[in-house]
Design an enzyme around this catalytic site. Structure first.
Site, PDB file in Angstrom:
ATOM      1  N   SER A 128       2.747   3.873   4.294  1.00 31.82           N
ATOM      2  CA  SER A 128       3.107   2.647   4.409  1.00 31.82           C
ATOM      3  C   SER A 128       4.085   1.852   5.478  1.00 31.82           C
ATOM      4  CB  SER A 128       2.829   1.966   2.670  1.00 31.82           C
ATOM      5  OG  SER A 128       4.315   2.722   1.789  1.00 31.82           O
TER       6      SER A 128
ATOM      7  N   HIS B 288       9.260  -0.308  -0.405  1.00 31.78           N
ATOM      8  CA  HIS B 288       8.864  -0.619   0.732  1.00 31.78           C
ATOM      9  C   HIS B 288      10.462  -1.541   1.561  1.00 31.78           C
ATOM     10  CE1 HIS B 288       5.079  -0.434  -0.691  1.00 31.78           C
ATOM     11  NE2 HIS B 288       4.730   0.652   0.469  1.00 31.78           N
TER      12      HIS B 288
ATOM     13  N   ASP C 176      10.390  -4.866  -1.666  1.00 34.98           N
ATOM     14  CA  ASP C 176       9.709  -4.423  -3.146  1.00 34.98           C
ATOM     15  C   ASP C 176       9.808  -3.452  -3.474  1.00 34.98           C
ATOM     16  OD1 ASP C 176       7.673  -2.839  -2.180  1.00 34.98           O
ATOM     17  OD2 ASP C 176       6.167  -4.007  -1.776  1.00 34.98           O
TER      18      ASP C 176
END
Length: 351
Positions: free
Chosen positions: A41, A328, A325
């Site tokens: 990600s 991330h 978050d």
């Protein structure tokens, strides 16, 4: 007179052919650089369909709406493309069919949020599967050998492997052996990308895992977890040695190293340390270890209840955050890291 005209026509044809050959050489030498991205990600730009990254508030900063990035805006691969390779961010593999040819010319992003070097998701493509997809496109002549020779590959993965291992085993005693197997597989993946024709390949070191809000919350976001950072360091030292070995056995046509490392660990840690000092002097500044988007009422960033009510809240100034978050980085975080990496990246790749 007819013979003279014939000779002039022949001479003109020869001149044209010579000019065409020269133009072809010039054109071939200036093939546009492409970027091919593999990993998780941190570099995914839209391959994990039906994920939280396609829901608000992800994408609020860029492009202004959810677009599949696990961030409020741009992620590491976006900055590698724009700031370091000097191209537009390559299209996500899952969105390739709707992209025009001019976008394909920037390369392609195969990274998928949640995945790892090994299988960390039931149906998510790990790095090996991502490279399989890349190879299939080469076999379909979507990209040529010449495209690859002038291009760069980026591989960033491993964090999800560690978290998956810990969830399954519940013990840290076997982590050193697991880290070794992880680095060995990364080596296999890097060599495979090179064999497919890419002569410049960057691999990311693991970021300071202990500084993720998910772990720093145990100290009320005052300190990073030393144990988690030691794990990241152990992995990174193994990877640095492996990359050195790979370069000793591989040389590009230019003589430059084929494989380089992106020191995400120190780029993040130095940024966080600097901002922690500034926060201590000015508490009104955002704490760099706190996430901007946090879950409330049992939710998480991006979740809503059955009535559609938000189960999260977003900080007032995302542009001041380092983490978006719990796991991330924010766009601001990635900008700081890519800026810190720029000099060494360009030197190592001679671009």
């Amino acid at each position: 007179m007819a013979k003279q005209t014939h000779d002039l026509s022949l001479l003109s044809l020869l001149v044209f052919l010579n000019l065409f050959a020269i133009f072809t050489v010039i054109e071939g030498s200036s093939v546009k650089k492409k970027l091919f991205v593999f990993g998780d990600s941190y570099v995914d730009t839209g391959n994990f369909l039906n994920s939280p990254a396609f829901k608000p508030p992800y994408g609020d900063t860029f492009p202004g709406a959810p677009a599949g990035r696990f961030c409020d805006g741009r992620v590491l691969s976006d900055y590698i493309a724009a700031s370091l390779v000097k191209i537009e961010s390559p299209v996500a593999y899952e969105q390739r069919k709707s992209a025009n040819q001019s976008v394909i010319e920037n390369g392609m992003n195969f990274a998928h949020g949640g995945t790892g070097v090994f299988q960390t998701m039931v149906d998510g493509p790990n790095v090996t599967t991502q490279i399989d997809k890349f190879q299939q496109l080469l076999q379909q002549n979507v990209f040529t050998k010449q495209d690859l020779q002038s291009s760069i590959a980026l591989l960033n993965a491993a964090s999800n492997d560690f978290s998956t291992f810990l969830l399954k085993n519940g013990s840290t005693s076997d982590l050193p052996a697991f880290a070794e197997s992880l680095v060995n597989q990364i080596s296999v993946d890097l060599e495979r990308i090179h064999r497919l024709g890419v002569n410049k390949i960057a691999v990311g070191l693991v970021a300071p895992l202990g500084c993720l809000p998910l772990l720093s919350v145990s100290s009320s976001h005052q300190n990073c977890s030393d144990e988690a950072n030691k794990l990241a360091n152990y992995h990174n030292n193994l990877l640095l040695k492996k990359v050195k070995d790979l370069n000793n056995n591989s040389q590009s046509s230019s003589g430059d190293p084929v494989f380089i490392t992106l020191d995400l660990y120190n780029a993040f840690l130095n940024t966080i340390t600097t901002l922690q000092k500034q926060h201590a002097e000015n508490p009104r500044m955002m704490n760099p270890l706190e996430p901007c988007c946090v879950g409330v009422n049992g939710g998480e960033c991006g979740s809503v209840d059955k009535k559609g009510e938000k189960q999260y809240k977003v900080c007032e100034k995302a542009e001041e955050s380092i983490f978006w978050d719990n796991v991330h980085p924010s766009q601001n975080g990635w900008l700081a890291v890519s800026t810190a990496l720029q000099s060494s990246f360009q030197q190592q790749l001679s671009i």
